[in-house]
Design a protein around this motif. Sequence first.
Motif, PDB file in Angstrom:
ATOM      1  N   GLY A  34      -7.340  -5.640  -7.211  1.00  0.00           N
ATOM      2  CA  GLY A  34      -7.813  -4.263  -7.142  1.00  0.00           C
ATOM      3  C   GLY A  34      -6.899  -3.252  -7.790  1.00  0.00           C
ATOM      4  O   GLY A  34      -7.286  -2.092  -7.985  1.00  0.00           O
TER       5      GLY A  34
ATOM      6  N   HIS B  80     -10.674   4.583  -1.469  1.00  0.00           N
ATOM      7  CA  HIS B  80     -11.829   4.255  -2.304  1.00  0.00           C
ATOM      8  C   HIS B  80     -11.713   2.844  -2.885  1.00  0.00           C
ATOM      9  O   HIS B  80     -12.703   2.099  -2.921  1.00  0.00           O
ATOM     10  N   CYS B  81     -10.512   2.468  -3.314  1.00  0.00           N
ATOM     11  CA  CYS B  81     -10.328   1.176  -3.983  1.00  0.00           C
ATOM     12  C   CYS B  81     -10.017   0.028  -3.038  1.00  0.00           C
ATOM     13  O   CYS B  81     -10.388  -1.127  -3.302  1.00  0.00           O
ATOM     14  N   PHE B  82      -9.345   0.323  -1.923  1.00  0.00           N
ATOM     15  CA  PHE B  82      -8.886  -0.746  -1.043  1.00  0.00           C
ATOM     16  C   PHE B  82      -9.423  -0.649   0.387  1.00  0.00           C
ATOM     17  O   PHE B  82      -9.173  -1.529   1.200  1.00  0.00           O
TER      18      PHE B  82
ATOM     19  N   TYR C 282       0.829  -1.204   0.000  1.00  0.00           N
ATOM     20  CA  TYR C 282       0.000   0.000   0.000  1.00  0.00           C
ATOM     21  C   TYR C 282       0.869   1.263   0.000  1.00  0.00           C
ATOM     22  O   TYR C 282       0.577   2.235  -0.701  1.00  0.00           O
TER      23      TYR C 282
ATOM     24  N   ARG D 202      -7.987  -1.466 -11.369  1.00  0.00           N
ATOM     25  CA  ARG D 202      -9.001  -0.409 -11.197  1.00  0.00           C
ATOM     26  C   ARG D 202      -8.382   0.828 -10.571  1.00  0.00           C
ATOM     27  O   ARG D 202      -8.654   1.947 -10.995  1.00  0.00           O
ATOM     28  N   PHE D 203      -7.567   0.629  -9.563  1.00  0.00           N
ATOM     29  CA  PHE D 203      -6.896   1.752  -8.907  1.00  0.00           C
ATOM     30  C   PHE D 203      -6.033   2.520  -9.903  1.00  0.00           C
ATOM     31  O   PHE D 203      -6.076   3.759  -9.963  1.00  0.00           O
ATOM     32  N   GLN D 204      -5.270   1.811 -10.707  1.00  0.00           N
ATOM     33  CA  GLN D 204      -4.387   2.460 -11.675  1.00  0.00           C
ATOM     34  C   GLN D 204      -5.176   3.228 -12.738  1.00  0.00           C
ATOM     35  O   GLN D 204      -4.765   4.309 -13.163  1.00  0.00           O
TER      36      GLN D 204
ATOM     37  N   THR E 197       1.789   6.868  -6.672  1.00  0.00           N
ATOM     38  CA  THR E 197       0.659   7.671  -7.140  1.00  0.00           C
ATOM     39  C   THR E 197       0.852   9.149  -6.793  1.00  0.00           C
ATOM     40  O   THR E 197       0.593  10.032  -7.617  1.00  0.00           O
TER      41      THR E 197
ATOM     42  N   LEU F 279      -8.158   4.659 -12.340  1.00  0.00           N
ATOM     43  CA  LEU F 279      -8.650   5.884 -11.722  1.00  0.00           C
ATOM     44  C   LEU F 279      -7.522   6.903 -11.563  1.00  0.00           C
ATOM     45  O   LEU F 279      -7.734   8.107 -11.757  1.00  0.00           O
ATOM     46  N   CYS F 280      -6.348   6.434 -11.224  1.00  0.00           N
ATOM     47  CA  CYS F 280      -5.202   7.336 -11.070  1.00  0.00           C
ATOM     48  C   CYS F 280      -4.817   7.965 -12.403  1.00  0.00           C
ATOM     49  O   CYS F 280      -4.470   9.152 -12.462  1.00  0.00           O
TER      50      CYS F 280
ATOM     51  N   LEU G 126      -8.062   7.986  -3.261  1.00  0.00           N
ATOM     52  CA  LEU G 126      -8.268   6.909  -4.219  1.00  0.00           C
ATOM     53  C   LEU G 126      -7.846   5.561  -3.634  1.00  0.00           C
ATOM     54  O   LEU G 126      -8.455   4.528  -3.932  1.00  0.00           O
TER      55      LEU G 126
END
Length: 282
Positions: A53, A32-34, A3, A56-58, A10, A60-61, A29
């Motif tokens: 996950g 939001h994702c984790f 993390y 999806r995180f990447q 990020t 959004l970033c 973010l």
Amino acid sequence: MTYKELYRKTKNTFLQAGIESPAFDASCLLEHCFGIGRQGLIMNGSQTAPAGGIPRFQLLCERRAKGEPLQYLLGSWDFMGRQFFVGPGVLIPREDTQATVLRALELLSPVPRPRIADLCAGSGAIAVTLAKERPQSDVTALELSDKAFGYLKKNIRHNNALNVRAVKGDVFRDFHKFERGAFDAVVSNPPYIETEEIGTLQREISFEPKMALDGGPDGLLFYRAIIKDWAPLLRPGGIMAFEVGEGQAQPVKSIFLEYGFSGISFAKDIGGTDRCISAVKI
């Protein structure tokens, strides 16, 4: 990848992309994702992030780095302690708007069951907040945009604001659908940016709907129309309260005076700018 590694990578990406608050956005973010907030990042940041996950995180970033508003990516944003769903097609609730809500609540405090019209209601941040703070009120939220109207209805339901009625309508044409003296207050955060200025604003704002921003050549188009056409719908002693842009308080005051309003006053936002103007119908 842990993390902490995700967070640092990020944050640096956002910093290089010119994001104003890279650390805050990265942590939002991540949560939001984790589901891991800032405190969790400190305590459990060395844990490996679930591989499923990360894509999806990447994504959004990447969208955030290109300027898409954080609020749209998260899907909701808080306003005065309540959650409002937002996304493309609706204006994002902003802290500055609190000045207008607080002034309207102050002026309506003597009215037992206030009847309120929120024009250009958008997400419903003003309408829902007023309705929840004044449970005995009757609030009409008028919105023209199809997309924004969908968010308005969703936010009314989400916040259980049973005393808000969403109305699909045009500020410039649909005033005649209401009776004279129908309201104790007309409030609005209307479009107030000068047309030529819209293209010069920060890139995040370019993702928000132009129809919620464009106030005409001098930014005063909606104020003129609302004061002129909606004043007859106020009872004597009723109030109007508007959010205004920087430098617009005095021009809007002149419009109020032209139409015979009195008791004109201003309220400042947290930055010290006159952000709300209110007036009383004689």
